[in-house]
Design an enzyme around this catalytic site. Structure first.
Site, PDB file in Angstrom:
ATOM      1  N   THR A   1      24.176  44.165  -4.117  1.00 53.22           N
ATOM      2  CA  THR A   1      23.891  45.304  -4.989  1.00 53.22           C
ATOM      3  C   THR A   1      25.156  46.099  -5.310  1.00 53.22           C
ATOM      4  O   THR A   1      25.105  47.045  -6.085  1.00 53.22           O
ATOM      5  CB  THR A   1      22.857  46.246  -4.340  1.00 53.22           C
ATOM      6  OG1 THR A   1      23.386  46.733  -3.098  1.00 53.22           O
ATOM      7  CG2 THR A   1      21.547  45.516  -4.081  1.00 53.22           C
ATOM      8  N   ALA A   2      26.265  45.736  -4.693  1.00 52.18           N
ATOM      9  CA  ALA A   2      27.587  46.347  -4.921  1.00 52.18           C
ATOM     10  C   ALA A   2      27.679  47.772  -4.401  1.00 52.18           C
ATOM     11  O   ALA A   2      28.652  48.469  -4.707  1.00 52.18           O
ATOM     12  CB  ALA A   2      27.974  46.294  -6.396  1.00 52.18           C
ATOM     13  N   GLY A   3      26.723  48.202  -3.611  1.00 48.91           N
ATOM     14  CA  GLY A   3      26.793  49.542  -3.037  1.00 48.91           C
ATOM     15  C   GLY A   3      27.965  49.689  -2.079  1.00 48.91           C
ATOM     16  O   GLY A   3      28.744  50.647  -2.167  1.00 48.91           O
TER      17      GLY A   3
ATOM     18  N   ARG B   1      24.672  51.509   7.865  1.00 56.56           N
ATOM     19  CA  ARG B   1      23.584  51.201   6.944  1.00 56.56           C
ATOM     20  C   ARG B   1      22.305  51.882   7.436  1.00 56.56           C
ATOM     21  O   ARG B   1      21.660  51.388   8.369  1.00 56.56           O
ATOM     22  CB  ARG B   1      23.344  49.686   6.867  1.00 56.56           C
ATOM     23  CG  ARG B   1      24.378  48.939   6.052  1.00 56.56           C
ATOM     24  CD  ARG B   1      23.895  47.517   5.772  1.00 56.56           C
ATOM     25  NE  ARG B   1      24.869  46.762   5.009  1.00 56.56           N
ATOM     26  CZ  ARG B   1      24.985  46.785   3.690  1.00 56.56           C
ATOM     27  NH1 ARG B   1      24.179  47.585   2.984  1.00 56.56           N
ATOM     28  NH2 ARG B   1      25.886  46.054   3.067  1.00 56.56           N
TER      29      ARG B   1
ATOM     30  N   LYS C   1      31.598  51.986   8.280  1.00 61.73           N
ATOM     31  CA  LYS C   1      30.405  52.387   7.537  1.00 61.73           C
ATOM     32  C   LYS C   1      29.171  52.218   8.410  1.00 61.73           C
ATOM     33  O   LYS C   1      29.214  51.622   9.484  1.00 61.73           O
ATOM     34  CB  LYS C   1      30.251  51.534   6.275  1.00 61.73           C
ATOM     35  CG  LYS C   1      29.851  50.096   6.551  1.00 61.73           C
ATOM     36  CD  LYS C   1      29.542  49.309   5.302  1.00 61.73           C
ATOM     37  CE  LYS C   1      28.998  47.922   5.688  1.00 61.73           C
ATOM     38  NZ  LYS C   1      28.714  47.078   4.540  1.00 61.73           N
TER      39      LYS C   1
ATOM     40  N   GLY D   1       3.206  24.518 -12.101  1.00 65.03           N
ATOM     41  CA  GLY D   1       4.340  25.151 -11.436  1.00 65.03           C
ATOM     42  C   GLY D   1       4.911  24.372 -10.273  1.00 65.03           C
ATOM     43  O   GLY D   1       5.954  24.752  -9.726  1.00 65.03           O
TER      44      GLY D   1
ATOM     45  N   ASP E   1      35.045  40.365   0.776  1.00 65.58           N
ATOM     46  CA  ASP E   1      33.750  40.206   1.432  1.00 65.58           C
ATOM     47  C   ASP E   1      33.242  38.807   1.126  1.00 65.58           C
ATOM     48  O   ASP E   1      33.775  38.130   0.235  1.00 65.58           O
ATOM     49  CB  ASP E   1      32.761  41.269   0.947  1.00 65.58           C
ATOM     50  CG  ASP E   1      31.758  41.663   2.023  1.00 65.58           C
ATOM     51  OD1 ASP E   1      31.633  40.927   3.012  1.00 65.58           O
ATOM     52  OD2 ASP E   1      31.085  42.700   1.862  1.00 65.58           O
TER      53      ASP E   1
ATOM     54  N   ASP F   1      33.689  46.265   6.340  1.00 62.85           N
ATOM     55  CA  ASP F   1      32.987  46.609   7.579  1.00 62.85           C
ATOM     56  C   ASP F   1      33.686  45.908   8.743  1.00 62.85           C
ATOM     57  O   ASP F   1      34.585  45.087   8.553  1.00 62.85           O
ATOM     58  CB  ASP F   1      31.491  46.234   7.519  1.00 62.85           C
ATOM     59  CG  ASP F   1      31.284  44.775   7.096  1.00 62.85           C
ATOM     60  OD1 ASP F   1      32.065  43.906   7.541  1.00 62.85           O
ATOM     61  OD2 ASP F   1      30.359  44.519   6.312  1.00 62.85           O
TER      62      ASP F   1
END
Length: 313
Positions: A225-227, A196, A194, A40, A220, A171
């Site tokens: 995660t596209a939240g 978090r 917003k 590896g 952006d 944001d």
């Protein structure tokens, strides 16, 4: 014109982008092998001389981040030991950039650690694009050329000819980026307020600005995660936006991102190829723009000791 030979090599994160960059410059991609031993460990073999050359290594430190980072470090070490004249590291996407400060007690500042590793390995210059935190440029004690994706994204949307546009920052931290795009499109801006409560979780509080009846473009630097982006799109529709486009430079798209975007109110998601997108992460609403001409031109200008900032005038 510089008399020093220019060579470009690639590790394994984004060979297609590296080939496109070389095509723009008009030189072949350097002959090197980057692989693994059976246990590896990373193995790099340079199949051509680099002695005295200005060498550019293309490597995004995207998923798998640690493997791609280690490939880059070993490649830089190999070039240093092969007597390359200068070693210029081109990192279209700089992994760990979101760990740029201590937000809690005993947090590491991993973006600084990565900068130390690259510099210690032997890099003489960094060329990167849309750092999540621009102060990361100061983590290096070598020159950093910071490219921006707004001109590429702005040109695409200008050619689409959208009407009644409002550019939206997801944001408060992205307001400068949104304003730069808005100036190119001659459009107003709006801001998503917003919070978090925890990492990769966002909650929309309110929208600052007029979006009713308008075509919203959310910009952006990263979609992970596209939240954030999907919550923002839903909130914009609820506040009367006609349709919502999203754009970013770095499509990380981890975890539930693809499902969220597929099921969202987003009309089109425009991204660049700083991170390669496999077919499984490409939707009908995905548009990929290439950064190869921009990076290729930046490499030419650095090699010829010309201004890089004039690319964005």
């Amino acid at each position: 014109m510089s008399r020093t030979r220019l060579q470009v090599f690639s590790c394994n994160s984004n060979p297609t982008l590296a080939e496109s960059i070389c095509e723009h410059i008009g030189i072949p991609l350097g002959d090197a092998q980057v692989g693994k031993f059976s246990d590896g460990e990373i193995h790099v073999k340079l199949n051509e001389s680099v002695r005295g050359s200005d060498v550019y290594v293309i490597q995004s430190t995207c998923d798998p981040v640690n493997q791609h980072l280690m490939e880059l470090l070993v490649m830089v070490d190999a070039l240093k030991r092969a007597s390359a004249g200068t070693i210029n590291v081109v990192i279209p996407y700089y992994g760990y950039a979101r760990q740029d400060r201590k937000t809690r007690a005993r947090d590491p500042i991993t973006a600084k650690l990565v900068a130390n590793l690259i510099e210690t390995a032997g890099a003489h210059r960094i060329i990167t694009m849309d750092l999540h935190a621009t102060q990361i440029q100061g983590f290096f004690n070598i020159p950093v050329d910071h490219l921006v994706g707004v001109p590429i994204l702005g040109e695409y949307f200008r050619e689409k000819g959208l009407k009644d546009v409002v550019v939206v920052s997801p944001d408060h931290g992205g307001v400068i980026r949104a304003r730069r795009l808005a100036e190119r499109l001659e459009a107003p801006i709006a801001i998503i307020d917003k919070r978090r409560p925890e990492p990769n979780v966002a909650e929309v509080m309110s929208i600052v600005g007029d979006v009713e009846g308008k075509t919203a473009i959310i910009i952006d630097d990263i979609i992970d995660t596209a939240g954030t982006i999907t919550l923002a799109a839903n909130a914009l529709i609820e506040h009367g936006a006609k349709e919502v486009y999203t754009c970013c430079t770095h499509p990380v798209l981890s975890g539930p991102a693809i499902d969220r975007i597929r099921d969202s109110n987003i009309t089109e998601m425009v991204v660049t190829d700083t991170i390669p997108l496999p077919k499984s992460k490409q939707l009908d609403k995905t548009k990929i723009l290439s950064v190869a001409p921009l990076i290729g031109e930046a490499i030419i200008r650095v090699h010829n000791e010309q201004s890089v900032s004039k690319l964005f005038d």
